[in-house]
Design an enzyme around this catalytic site. Structure first.
Site, PDB file in Angstrom:
ATOM      1  N   GLU A  77       0.890  -1.166   0.000  1.00  0.00           N
ATOM      2  CA  GLU A  77       0.000   0.000   0.000  1.00  0.00           C
ATOM      3  C   GLU A  77       0.922   1.209   0.000  1.00  0.00           C
ATOM      4  OE1 GLU A  77      -1.089   3.106   0.904  1.00  0.00           O
ATOM      5  OE2 GLU A  77      -2.112   2.623   2.785  1.00  0.00           O
ATOM      6  N   GLU A 133       5.335  11.356  -1.586  1.00  0.00           N
ATOM      7  CA  GLU A 133       6.216  10.593  -0.708  1.00  0.00           C
ATOM      8  C   GLU A 133       7.055   9.574  -1.478  1.00  0.00           C
ATOM      9  OE1 GLU A 133       3.839   9.036   2.521  1.00  0.00           O
ATOM     10  OE2 GLU A 133       4.137  10.879   3.701  1.00  0.00           O
TER      11      GLU A 133
END
Length: 467
Positions: free
Chosen positions: A196, A205
């Site tokens: 995930e 990110e």
């Protein structure tokens, strides 16, 4: 943009060097190119500074600059462009894990993937990369009976995950490994790599880089990636309530004229994306479209990267060399660009664009349905047909029960625009990875409105996420 000279201040301005190009998205911002030397007059905030270039002044993004003449080690904040201590430190506490585990749409989708493929997972070897508290690994162990699950977690949460695995009777199947994907050592290759990894606007990110590196090293030929594909969706939208509370508010609060604060409000509220936005489907001016599509079997790290033939050093000890290369050479950003063409379906106020993502999990079962996680505004669980961005139409279970913890991301225009049914809004979106801060990126939107009632209007705006 202002062109007059800055008045002298008590504090002498500091000279900074531009690390990469920046294109202003409004009259208050200042454009520059790699190697330009700017005089910083005021560090207005941590993100935006007031600077001068060749007599022209405006706001500039602080993270695109470095103090001229600074030597290695002068700026401790640049020692780790990946900000690993901060990033993995945040995942070593329960706050983010509580948010993710409380997201039922997200978590139940991953469980549905395991359940619907349980027969094919039996006796397989699985890697759960960035496993957090290990919930996906334990779903595999309890619901599918693989021969081994390697639960990989770089943060200190791994210590607690080992305890949870034992507490739930999964220790014979699940092995918890603490460390970065880039430093991972396994005794064997894996059949399935599940993770995930998605962030705001899909890529924020850039955990996806770790997933791709693990794929290239540890996924056997013919192995399966979950998610198998991903797409970033975009739609032009209204955002009247947000505009009212952040901009129109200053027109006449308590019977007083506060409009001189509106330019400051625009700089503060509209120059960055609004995360955790919940768009009402009625505020969509037309149907959304996918603007960026990733095939998780074929996408490469270089597709996300800065590229000009120069060597890119990833680890902190080489950062000063990398920065020197940036300052002494021009470079071209390897950008992810998507085109869009919208036809406005109803009259309304065009306040900006809203983005979200979907990911798909291909089935291991012959003729099995693909499972989809959709972070968009539709709220009803339903079964339908979708078209992969990279393959043929397949039967798909679409799981969108309640808003996910990602919600949606809102990009506000500087000024709202009246649009009408039949108007065309076309352009492109560019996702440009920050060349210094590796987990950050800039989203640039370029659009043109063609209307039957007015001449065409064009605009462009860049949004740093976070730097």
């Amino acid at each position: 943009m202002q062109t007059e000279k800055v008045e002298e201040e008590d504090d002498a301005p500091e000279e900074y060097v531009a690390l990469c190009d920046f294109t202003a998205s409004g009259s208050e911002q200042l454009s520059f190119i790699t190697g330009d030397k700017l005089l910083v007059h005021n560090k207005s905030s941590a993100d935006w500074w007031w600077a001068e270039l060749q007599g022209v002044i405006g706001y500039v993004p602080a993270s695109y600059l470095r103090l001229d003449g600074a030597e290695e080690g002068d700026d401790a904040s640049l020692e780790d462009p990946w900000q690993d201590d901060e990033y993995f430190g945040s995942y070593g506490t329960l706050r983010l894990h509580l948010e993710m585990l409380s997201d039922r749409s997200r978590t139940e989708t991953y469980r549905q993937v395991i359940v619907s493929n349980s027969a094919s997972l039996r006796d397989k070897v699985v890697m759960d990369l960035g496993c957090g508290t290990g919930i996906i690994s334990m779903f595999c162990a309890q619901l599918a009976k693989p021969s081994m699950v390697y639960a990989v977690e770089a943060s200190s949460m791994a210590e607690h995950t080992r305890q949870l695995v034992k507490q739930n009777g999964c220790e014979e199947v699940v092995t918890v490994l603490q460390g970065r994907a880039e430093e991972l050592e396994l005794p064997e290759q894996v059949d399935i790599l599940v993770s995930e990894w998605m962030g705001n606007c899909l890529l924020f990110e850039f955990m996806v880089e770790s997933v791709l590196l693990a794929r290239d090293r540890w996924l056997r030929d013919g192995g399966v990636m979950w998610p198998s594909s991903a797409a970033l969706a975009l739609v032009p939208c209204q955002a009247d309530s947000y505009y009212t509370e952040t901009m129109a508010f200053w027109e006449r609060p308590y019977g007083l004229d506060f409009t001189p604060l509106q330019p400051l409000a625009q700089q503060e509220f509209f120059t960055k994306p609004k995360f955790s936005h919940l768009i009402d489907p009625e505020d969509c001016l037309c149907a959304p479209c996918d603007v960026i599509c990733l095939n998780m079997y074929t996408v490469q790290v270089r597709d996300l990267e800065v590229s000009n033939g120069l060597l890119y050093y990833k680890r902190p000890q080489f950062l000063s060399v990398y920065l020197l290369i940036l300052m002494e050479h021009s470079f071209i950003s390897q950008e992810m660009t998507g085109e869009f063409q919208f036809c406005v379906e109803k009259p309304g106020i065009f306040h900006g664009f809203t983005a979200w993502f979907t990911v798909q999990f291909e089935s291991l079962e012959m003729g099995g349905a693909t499972v989809e996680l959709n972070t968009g505004p539709n709220s009803d669980l339903h079964v339908g047909l979708i078209s992969f961005c990279w393959t043929t139409v397949k039967s798909t279970i679409v799981s969108t029960i309640i808003p996910t913890h990602w919600k949606q991301t809102l990009f506000m225009l500087d000024r709202p625009i009246q649009v009408y049914a039949g108007d065309s809004i076309h352009g492109n979106i560019v996702l440009r990875r920050n060349p210094v801060w590796r987990r950050h990126m800039t989203v640039a939107l370029h659009w043109t409105i063609n209307s039957n009632t007015d001449d065409s209007q064009a605009g462009t705006k860049s949004f740093p996420m976070w730097r």
